[in-house]
Scaffold this active site. Sequence first.
Site, PDB file in Angstrom:
ATOM      1  N   SER A   1      46.138  74.932 -26.931  1.00  0.00           N
ATOM      2  CA  SER A   1      46.976  74.759 -25.745  1.00  0.00           C
ATOM      3  C   SER A   1      48.433  74.940 -26.144  1.00  0.00           C
ATOM      4  O   SER A   1      48.814  74.607 -27.285  1.00  0.00           O
ATOM      5  CB  SER A   1      46.773  73.361 -25.156  1.00  0.00           C
ATOM      6  OG  SER A   1      47.752  73.076 -24.175  1.00  0.00           O
TER       7      SER A   1
ATOM      8  N   TYR B   1      47.476  64.616 -25.830  1.00  0.00           N
ATOM      9  CA  TYR B   1      46.702  65.851 -25.976  1.00  0.00           C
ATOM     10  C   TYR B   1      47.431  66.827 -26.901  1.00  0.00           C
ATOM     11  O   TYR B   1      46.832  67.433 -27.787  1.00  0.00           O
ATOM     12  CB  TYR B   1      46.479  66.485 -24.607  1.00  0.00           C
ATOM     13  CG  TYR B   1      45.583  67.699 -24.613  1.00  0.00           C
ATOM     14  CD1 TYR B   1      44.246  67.597 -24.983  1.00  0.00           C
ATOM     15  CD2 TYR B   1      46.061  68.955 -24.229  1.00  0.00           C
ATOM     16  CE1 TYR B   1      43.410  68.702 -24.974  1.00  0.00           C
ATOM     17  CE2 TYR B   1      45.234  70.059 -24.213  1.00  0.00           C
ATOM     18  CZ  TYR B   1      43.913  69.931 -24.588  1.00  0.00           C
ATOM     19  OH  TYR B   1      43.083  71.031 -24.586  1.00  0.00           O
TER      20      TYR B   1
END
Length: 236
Positions: free
Chosen positions: A146, A159
């Site tokens: 990501s 995250y």
Amino acid sequence: MSENKPLDGRIALVTGASKGIGAATAVALADAGAHVVLTARDVKSLEQVEDTIHERGGSATIAPMDLSESDGIPRLAAALAQRWDKLDIMVINAAYLPVLTPVTQIDPKQFSQALTVNVLATQALIAAFDPLLKRADHARVIGLTSSVGATPRAYWSAYGATKAAFDNLLETYASEVEKLGDIRVAILDPGATRTQMRARAYPGEDPATVKPPEDVAARIVALVQEDFPTAHRERA
């Protein structure tokens, strides 16, 4: 190997294969001729993906597993080694997204789960399947990352921190095996993609405004056939 089945004879493992990018990638790899080992926690969804692959003329094996269970990955590697003597493709796609929150309010249990699935399981997968990857010709490891791993973003720290560690593990592994054979490692940022994880992170977003997971899957299938430099990074 035929022109229509460029991955004929290849064995592929896809984590998080029950839905989203993982499911689409499993189907696309099977369409290209690979035998795909599908792993995820959701048995029913895995069976549906397997049925889709079989209906399209492909071959697959489901291996239900919870990446947060420490003994699951070594057991899976041992089972694969008994059936096949190699692993040509490993797509590390499974990930856990904690609730988006300020750093000061991160939920310890969710953060621990994210670290376990996104980081510890990644190291365990690399360690367990390294011998099988080294036995393959032109082995390919693709990790789905990501942008928040490389570029911190407010409220995404739990995250993002795990994805930064994920990237580091893959890039370090790439450098360690670079001269030991033909294992190539790539890190792929899929960008905005129509998945359940995306919907949880952006509940007000119209799903039709972002690309379907099949687009990312198509790029992965193309990528595993390329002679990219190891530690290659790209955004789909």
